[in-house]
Design an enzyme around this catalytic site. Sequence first.
Site, mmCIF file in Angstrom:
data_model
loop_
_atom_site.group_PDB
_atom_site.id
_atom_site.type_symbol
_atom_site.label_atom_id
_atom_site.label_comp_id
_atom_site.label_asym_id
_atom_site.label_seq_id
_atom_site.Cartn_x
_atom_site.Cartn_y
_atom_site.Cartn_z
ATOM 1 N N HIS A 53 0.823 -1.199 0.000
ATOM 2 C CA HIS A 53 0.000 0.000 0.000
ATOM 3 C C HIS A 53 0.863 1.257 0.000
ATOM 4 O O HIS A 53 2.060 1.224 0.285
ATOM 5 C CB HIS A 53 -0.935 -0.008 1.209
ATOM 6 C CG HIS A 53 -1.999 -1.058 1.132
ATOM 7 N ND1 HIS A 53 -2.950 -1.220 2.106
ATOM 8 C CD2 HIS A 53 -2.273 -1.999 0.193
ATOM 9 C CE1 HIS A 53 -3.765 -2.215 1.783
ATOM 10 N NE2 HIS A 53 -3.364 -2.707 0.629
ATOM 11 N N GLU A 55 0.869 3.958 1.981
ATOM 12 C CA GLU A 55 1.384 4.486 3.237
ATOM 13 C C GLU A 55 2.685 3.803 3.657
ATOM 14 O O GLU A 55 3.630 4.481 4.081
ATOM 15 C CB GLU A 55 0.335 4.321 4.354
ATOM 16 C CG GLU A 55 -0.932 5.126 4.152
ATOM 17 C CD GLU A 55 -2.017 4.356 3.437
ATOM 18 O OE1 GLU A 55 -3.195 4.600 3.718
ATOM 19 O OE2 GLU A 55 -1.682 3.497 2.576
ATOM 20 N N ARG A 187 -8.622 4.729 -22.168
ATOM 21 C CA ARG A 187 -8.655 3.265 -22.092
ATOM 22 C C ARG A 187 -7.580 2.734 -21.151
ATOM 23 O O ARG A 187 -7.772 1.731 -20.457
ATOM 24 C CB ARG A 187 -8.443 2.667 -23.481
ATOM 25 C CG ARG A 187 -9.583 2.859 -24.460
ATOM 26 C CD ARG A 187 -9.198 2.264 -25.820
ATOM 27 N NE ARG A 187 -10.225 2.450 -26.830
ATOM 28 C CZ ARG A 187 -10.092 2.090 -28.109
ATOM 29 N NH1 ARG A 187 -8.939 1.531 -28.512
ATOM 30 N NH2 ARG A 187 -11.067 2.281 -28.966
ATOM 31 N N THR A 199 -21.705 -3.089 -33.454
ATOM 32 C CA THR A 199 -20.502 -2.287 -33.666
ATOM 33 C C THR A 199 -19.278 -3.178 -33.863
ATOM 34 O O THR A 199 -18.426 -2.910 -34.711
ATOM 35 C CB THR A 199 -20.275 -1.340 -32.473
ATOM 36 O OG1 THR A 199 -21.360 -0.418 -32.404
ATOM 37 C CG2 THR A 199 -18.973 -0.579 -32.606
ATOM 38 N N ASP A 203 -17.587 -2.576 -37.386
ATOM 39 C CA ASP A 203 -16.348 -1.783 -37.343
ATOM 40 C C ASP A 203 -15.086 -2.628 -37.225
ATOM 41 O O ASP A 203 -13.991 -2.139 -37.502
ATOM 42 C CB ASP A 203 -16.390 -0.809 -36.162
ATOM 43 C CG ASP A 203 -17.451 0.257 -36.333
ATOM 44 O OD1 ASP A 203 -18.110 0.269 -37.390
ATOM 45 O OD2 ASP A 203 -17.631 1.076 -35.419
ATOM 46 N N LEU A 207 -10.104 -2.202 -29.790
ATOM 47 C CA LEU A 207 -10.472 -1.780 -28.431
ATOM 48 C C LEU A 207 -9.317 -1.924 -27.447
ATOM 49 O O LEU A 207 -9.538 -2.129 -26.250
ATOM 50 C CB LEU A 207 -11.690 -2.560 -27.920
ATOM 51 C CG LEU A 207 -12.942 -2.490 -28.789
ATOM 52 C CD1 LEU A 207 -14.053 -3.331 -28.172
ATOM 53 C CD2 LEU A 207 -13.406 -1.058 -28.981
ATOM 54 N N ARG A 210 -2.992 1.652 -27.862
ATOM 55 C CA ARG A 210 -1.879 1.612 -28.799
ATOM 56 C C ARG A 210 -0.983 2.842 -28.680
ATOM 57 O O ARG A 210 -0.237 3.161 -29.613
ATOM 58 C CB ARG A 210 -2.413 1.461 -30.227
ATOM 59 C CG ARG A 210 -3.121 0.137 -30.449
ATOM 60 C CD ARG A 210 -3.497 -0.123 -31.901
ATOM 61 N NE ARG A 210 -4.505 0.783 -32.397
ATOM 62 C CZ ARG A 210 -5.812 0.652 -32.187
ATOM 63 N NH1 ARG A 210 -6.272 -0.346 -31.428
ATOM 64 N NH2 ARG A 210 -6.667 1.517 -32.701
ATOM 65 N N GLU A 274 -18.087 2.208 -25.286
ATOM 66 C CA GLU A 274 -17.483 3.005 -26.351
ATOM 67 C C GLU A 274 -18.091 2.793 -27.721
ATOM 68 O O GLU A 274 -17.609 3.335 -28.707
ATOM 69 C CB GLU A 274 -15.968 2.739 -26.425
ATOM 70 C CG GLU A 274 -15.223 3.841 -27.160
ATOM 71 C CD GLU A 274 -13.747 3.539 -27.318
ATOM 72 O OE1 GLU A 274 -13.306 3.375 -28.460
ATOM 73 O OE2 GLU A 274 -13.057 3.473 -26.298
ATOM 74 N N GLY A 276 -21.622 1.977 -30.365
ATOM 75 C CA GLY A 276 -22.921 1.525 -30.802
ATOM 76 C C GLY A 276 -24.068 2.328 -30.230
ATOM 77 O O GLY A 276 -24.141 2.550 -29.020
#
Length: 339
Positions: A53, A55, A187, A199, A203, A207, A210, A274, A276
């Site tokens: 963690h 801290e 992303r 979609t 398309d 997703l 890059r 993202e 449709g």
Amino acid sequence: MAASDDQRFMGAALRLARWHTGLTGTNPSVACLIVVDGAIVGRGITALGGRPHAETQALAEAGAKARGATAYVTLEPCSHHGKTPPCADALIASGVARVVVSVTDPDQRVSGRGLAMLEAAGIAVETGLCAEEGRAVLAGYLMRQTKKRPHVTLKLAVSADGMIGRKGEGQVAITGPLARAQVHALRAEIDAILVGAGTALADDPLLDVRLPGLENRSPHRFVLGRNVSLPAHSRLRLSADRVPLTLLEDTGGAGLPDILARMAEEGLSSLLVEGGAKATRLFLDADLVDRILLFEGPGEIGANGIAAPLTRTHMPAGFRLLRTENFGPDRAFHYERDR
């Protein structure tokens, strides 16, 4: 320490916390700064995968300098024994004199107990500093803890004439490279991304992320539809060995709450919808959208355009505009749901 200094150091801690957003497993990305006489002597951020963690890392860097110091922590220090001892105990043992916290942890195992432990040890505790920004940084974690689902961001790119694409032509570039780079950066800090099956078929998207140096931060990809399947040559299927892919069966949106609940159980705290018009409408109708990111390009689609399910002039009730950004000729409008 002056209030302006407190805000400055908490602001720095919140910026640091963003570095590992989406990379800390089921734990939130938290940051901690140890400050003495206006100088940072220790800093930490939740490690990749969730441990150690923030801290304990900041205190280790500060060493003996932590005694009498102020600790700035973006989320209430944990108070329970899990795979690691409580961070509240580590702060007490270090001898810090003051702890400033941005957001109280809603986790029932913590939720005020960490603060109470610090106060019982004689440490001065202040909470709620930069709380709005803190809640924004921790939005995914807070949503998963309080509503048992991921925080949902809806992203759309809309042309000047209110279209999101052209029928029968697959992907149509609406925004330029600067705006698209911003989407890839988004992303990179999201746990999961979702598009509708229509979609995905029309398309053939990847997703993934890059941007140079961030390729390993691609989110878990989901495709939503009825009797959904993808051809063997689809880019999503061909890249499934590199980036996780899950096909989701849903009929009319009725199953969305259960789908999101399962995502949360798997530790996914944030979801980017993202793609449709249908998927967008399903999430809006189910009242499951927390944030809308609307990109506008200057060009027009014209004939055979696919009408956008929402535009700036037809924004769903209950969303307020937070800010506007320019990326070359494109503009981005950030809306957040009223609480």
